[in-house]
Design a protein around this motif. Structure first.
Motif, PDB file in Angstrom:
ATOM      1  N   ARG A  51       0.850  -1.202   0.000  1.00 17.61           N
ATOM      2  CA  ARG A  51       0.000   0.000   0.000  1.00 17.61           C
ATOM      3  C   ARG A  51       0.881   1.246   0.000  1.00 17.61           C
ATOM      4  N   GLY A  69     -10.087   5.159   9.998  1.00 18.36           N
ATOM      5  CA  GLY A  69     -10.255   3.756  10.394  1.00 18.36           C
ATOM      6  C   GLY A  69      -8.900   3.080  10.409  1.00 18.36           C
ATOM      7  N   GLY A  71      -7.222   1.506  12.517  1.00 18.87           N
ATOM      8  CA  GLY A  71      -7.030   0.231  13.213  1.00 18.87           C
ATOM      9  C   GLY A  71      -5.784   0.256  14.069  1.00 18.87           C
ATOM     10  N   ASP A  90      -9.725   6.595  14.580  1.00  9.68           N
ATOM     11  CA  ASP A  90     -10.454   5.328  14.769  1.00  9.68           C
ATOM     12  C   ASP A  90     -11.252   5.435  16.062  1.00  9.68           C
ATOM     13  N   VAL A  91     -12.117   4.416  16.251  1.00 11.43           N
ATOM     14  CA  VAL A  91     -13.035   4.499  17.386  1.00 11.43           C
ATOM     15  C   VAL A  91     -12.362   4.289  18.742  1.00 11.43           C
ATOM     16  N   PHE A  94     -11.101  -0.986  20.510  1.00  8.90           N
ATOM     17  CA  PHE A  94     -10.443  -2.295  20.496  1.00  8.90           C
ATOM     18  C   PHE A  94      -9.092  -2.206  21.183  1.00  8.90           C
ATOM     19  N   ILE A 113     -16.651   7.996  12.866  1.00 10.49           N
ATOM     20  CA  ILE A 113     -17.089   8.668  11.645  1.00 10.49           C
ATOM     21  C   ILE A 113     -18.568   8.349  11.451  1.00 10.49           C
ATOM     22  N   PHE A 132      -8.219   2.171   4.584  1.00  9.94           N
ATOM     23  CA  PHE A 132      -8.022   0.804   4.074  1.00  9.94           C
ATOM     24  C   PHE A 132      -8.918  -0.172   4.815  1.00  9.94           C
ATOM     25  N   SER A 133      -9.562  -0.999   4.048  1.00 14.37           N
ATOM     26  CA  SER A 133     -10.404  -2.063   4.622  1.00 14.37           C
ATOM     27  C   SER A 133     -11.372  -1.510   5.659  1.00 14.37           C
ATOM     28  N   PHE A 136     -16.920   1.503   5.530  1.00 11.02           N
ATOM     29  CA  PHE A 136     -17.917   2.020   6.457  1.00 11.02           C
ATOM     30  C   PHE A 136     -19.341   1.775   5.958  1.00 11.02           C
TER      31      PHE A 136
HETATM   32  C1  LIG Z   1     -11.047  -4.040   9.133  1.00 12.58           C
HETATM   33  S1  LIG Z   1     -10.360  -2.807  10.197  1.00 12.58           S
HETATM   34  C2  LIG Z   1      -9.098  -2.116   9.143  1.00 12.58           C
HETATM   35  C3  LIG Z   1      -8.039  -1.391   9.919  1.00 12.58           C
HETATM   36  C4  LIG Z   1      -6.921  -0.758   9.079  1.00 12.58           C
HETATM   37  N1  LIG Z   1      -7.427   0.264   8.180  1.00 12.58           N
HETATM   38  C5  LIG Z   1      -6.150  -1.807   8.307  1.00 12.58           C
HETATM   39  O1  LIG Z   1      -6.284  -1.874   7.072  1.00 12.58           O
HETATM   40  O2  LIG Z   1      -5.409  -2.584   8.944  1.00 12.58           O
HETATM   41  C6  LIG Z   1     -11.615  -1.535  10.166  1.00 12.58           C
HETATM   42  C7  LIG Z   1     -11.311  -0.381  11.097  1.00 12.58           C
HETATM   43  O3  LIG Z   1     -12.264   0.644  10.878  1.00 12.58           O
HETATM   44  C8  LIG Z   1     -12.647   1.166  12.138  1.00 12.58           C
HETATM   45  N2  LIG Z   1     -13.984   1.746  11.998  1.00 12.58           N
HETATM   46  C9  LIG Z   1     -15.124   1.125  11.612  1.00 12.58           C
HETATM   47  N3  LIG Z   1     -16.161   1.987  11.594  1.00 12.58           N
HETATM   48  C10 LIG Z   1     -15.659   3.182  11.975  1.00 12.58           C
HETATM   49  C11 LIG Z   1     -16.227   4.482  12.142  1.00 12.58           C
HETATM   50  N4  LIG Z   1     -17.515   4.694  11.916  1.00 12.58           N
HETATM   51  N5  LIG Z   1     -15.429   5.497  12.549  1.00 12.58           N
HETATM   52  C12 LIG Z   1     -14.096   5.278  12.759  1.00 12.58           C
HETATM   53  N6  LIG Z   1     -13.491   4.066  12.607  1.00 12.58           N
HETATM   54  C13 LIG Z   1     -14.273   3.033  12.227  1.00 12.58           C
HETATM   55  C14 LIG Z   1     -12.612  -0.050  13.061  1.00 12.58           C
HETATM   56  O4  LIG Z   1     -12.531   0.331  14.423  1.00 12.58           O
HETATM   57  C15 LIG Z   1     -11.377  -0.778  12.562  1.00 12.58           C
HETATM   58  O5  LIG Z   1     -10.208  -0.353  13.215  1.00 12.58           O
END
Ligand SMILES: C[S@@+](CC[C@H](N)C(=O)[O-])C[C@H]1O[C@@H](n2cnc3c(N)ncnc32)[C@H](O)[C@@H]1O
Length: 171
Positions: A51, A69, A71, A90-91, A94, A113, A132-133, A136
């Protein structure tokens, strides 16, 4: 044919406090926690290095980067190794992600978000905003679409390039 040299992950792993990482990994071994998979830091850094390369962050002038997000921060950790200024959002729900963000020494704003709600004021502008990933608005239906049709149309109307799950905007 030109062959690209793919950087090894070891020099990046060497930047991480190994003792602390092993301790985290011990605690999450066999855990059914939703994001326990992220304890395999080597694996996720290998996923994230392409990436960084695809966005040319391994050879571009220094950028201000915001990762939505974010993570556990694998992408930002790698981008930071190339000198970029990185901020995650991020939230913060976790525990493992929180621990890895701290281990990687990353700056992160915690917040959720929400549709039609502005993002927090970060007090700075960004050259690059990534997600990434995050998915939402991922469609949970059987159609295997990455997001609902109206979200796809919205992206396209805004001038995005949509390629599978990949959506990119140029400034
Ligand atoms: C599948 S993980 C991917 C994490 C990182 N982007 C990666 O590729 O390793 C999805 C992430 O999105 C965050 N996330 C999901 N909905 C969200 C929101 N509404 N606001 C902020 N973060 C959010 C989750 O907490 C999680 O850390």
């Amino acid at each position: 044919m030109k062959l690209f040299h793919s950087p090894r992950i070891e020099p990046f792993l060497a930047k991480i406090d190994n003792r602390r990482l092993r301790e985290i990994q011990r605690r999450y071994a066999g855990s059914s926690d939703r994001y326990a998979k992220y304890a395999d830091v080597e694996h996720w850094l290998k996923i994230n290095l392409p990436r960084v390369q695809e966005l040319k962050l391994d050879r571009s002038p220094l950028k201000q980067i915001l990762d939505l997000g974010c993570g556990a921060g694998f992408f930002l950790f790698l981008a930071k190794q190339f000198g970029h200024q990185c901020l995650g959002l991020d939230v913060g729900d976790f525990l493992l992600s929180n621990e890895l963000i701290e281990l990687f020494g990353l700056e992160r704003v915690t917040g959720r978000i929400r549709a039609f709600q502005p993002l927090p004021d970060f007090g700075r502008k960004f050259d690059l905003i990534t997600a990434f990933s995050a998915a939402f608005n991922r469609s949970e239906d059987e159609s295997k679409r990455y997001f609902p049709e109206e979200v796809r149309d919205f992206f396209l109307k805004r001038g995005a390039r949509v390629d599978g799950e990949r959506v990119s905007f140029r400034s």
